[in-house]
Scaffold this motif. Structure first.
Motif, PDB file in Angstrom:
ATOM      1  N   MET A 108       0.831  -1.205   0.000  1.00  0.00           N
ATOM      2  CA  MET A 108       0.000   0.000   0.000  1.00  0.00           C
ATOM      3  C   MET A 108       0.868   1.257   0.000  1.00  0.00           C
ATOM      4  SD  MET A 108      -3.024  -0.919   2.681  1.00  0.00           S
ATOM      5  CE  MET A 108      -4.421  -1.931   2.218  1.00  0.00           C
ATOM      6  N   CYS A 109       1.880   1.270   0.844  1.00  0.00           N
ATOM      7  CA  CYS A 109       2.752   2.444   0.941  1.00  0.00           C
ATOM      8  C   CYS A 109       3.464   2.720  -0.377  1.00  0.00           C
ATOM      9  CB  CYS A 109       3.781   2.249   2.048  1.00  0.00           C
ATOM     10  SG  CYS A 109       3.079   2.214   3.709  1.00  0.00           S
ATOM     11  N   LEU A 110       3.942   1.678  -1.008  1.00  0.00           N
ATOM     12  CA  LEU A 110       4.687   1.852  -2.253  1.00  0.00           C
ATOM     13  C   LEU A 110       3.786   2.214  -3.432  1.00  0.00           C
ATOM     14  CD1 LEU A 110       7.224  -1.063  -1.859  1.00  0.00           C
ATOM     15  CD2 LEU A 110       7.727   1.388  -1.750  1.00  0.00           C
ATOM     16  N   LEU A 111       2.538   1.783  -3.398  1.00  0.00           N
ATOM     17  CA  LEU A 111       1.644   1.981  -4.537  1.00  0.00           C
ATOM     18  C   LEU A 111       0.660   3.137  -4.368  1.00  0.00           C
ATOM     19  CD1 LEU A 111       0.698  -1.750  -5.246  1.00  0.00           C
ATOM     20  CD2 LEU A 111       2.347  -0.331  -6.496  1.00  0.00           C
ATOM     21  N   HIS A 112       0.499   3.670  -3.167  1.00  0.00           N
ATOM     22  CA  HIS A 112      -0.636   4.563  -2.900  1.00  0.00           C
ATOM     23  C   HIS A 112      -0.716   5.786  -3.814  1.00  0.00           C
ATOM     24  CE1 HIS A 112       2.201   6.907  -0.423  1.00  0.00           C
ATOM     25  NE2 HIS A 112       1.318   7.885  -0.469  1.00  0.00           N
ATOM     26  N   ASP A 113       0.378   6.277  -4.317  1.00  0.00           N
ATOM     27  CA  ASP A 113       0.358   7.448  -5.198  1.00  0.00           C
ATOM     28  C   ASP A 113       0.666   7.078  -6.653  1.00  0.00           C
ATOM     29  OD1 ASP A 113      -0.419   9.439  -3.420  1.00  0.00           O
ATOM     30  OD2 ASP A 113       1.625   9.870  -2.774  1.00  0.00           O
TER      31      ASP A 113
END
Length: 189
Positions: A62-67
């Motif tokens: 989630m952290c790596l993909l959120h943006d």
């Protein structure tokens, strides 16, 4: 995924390194979306011990993909983002994910849906860390990079995302105190 598809996907998301954010680094240059996402993921690794029930792998994804959508749309500061911007970003995410193998695209889309619904601890923690990282970045940047509305916004931004956790609330308060000190030192409050 074959090699060519991987290369094409990586070329598409390389734009995250080129898209600058509203935030600045301590060296006086605008940070990239990729730098922000990386630092959110590092924060997740460090604070995960305070959340023993979370699925760390899911949280890191989630952290790596959120943006991811910002590879297409660019960064829009929270105080300027409209509902139409959010729709456009969702479309950009679907476009980017469409270049992945079907199962991977579905799995990643499920993560985006989960982040939007905010019903899991992983999604809630990712959102909180996303907001806290922004505040850390602002505190580390020169006050001259702040716009006037940030003097008050940085005192309350993200508060609602940390309320569910004593740990995150404490971290948010510590960051708020750093913001207050920064603003006092610059005679902004």
């Amino acid at each position: 995924m074959n090699n060519r598809d991987l290369i094409n996907f990586m070329t598409m998301i390389e734009k995250l390194k080129c898209q600058t954010r509203h935030s600045w680094t301590s060296s006086g240059r605008q940070e990239s979306v990729a730098e922000h996402s990386w630092r959110v993921a590092v924060m997740a690794l460090i604070v995960a011990e305070n959340f023993p029930r979370i699925d760390l792998t899911k949280l890191l994804k989630m952290c790596l993909l959120h943006d991811l959508g910002e590879a297409v749309t660019g960064d829009i500061p929270v105080f300027e983002k409209t509902e139409q911007n959010q729709v456009t970003e969702k479309e950009a995410i679907k476009f980017i994910l469409s270049s992945l193998p079907d199962k991977m695209a579905r799995d990643f889309q499920d993560l985006f849906d989960e982040m939007e619904e905010m019903t899991t601890e992983e999604a809630q923690l990712m959102k909180a860390l996303d907001k806290l990282e922004v505040l850390l970045s602002h505190n580390e940047a020169l006050i001259e990079t702040w716009i006037p509305k940030e003097y008050s916004l940085n005192l309350v931004h993200g508060d609602q995302y940390v309320e569910y956790s004593d740990y995150l609330s404490g971290l948010r308060e510590e960051i708020r105190q750093d913001t207050i000190q920064k603003l006092k030192s610059a005679n902004k409050i």
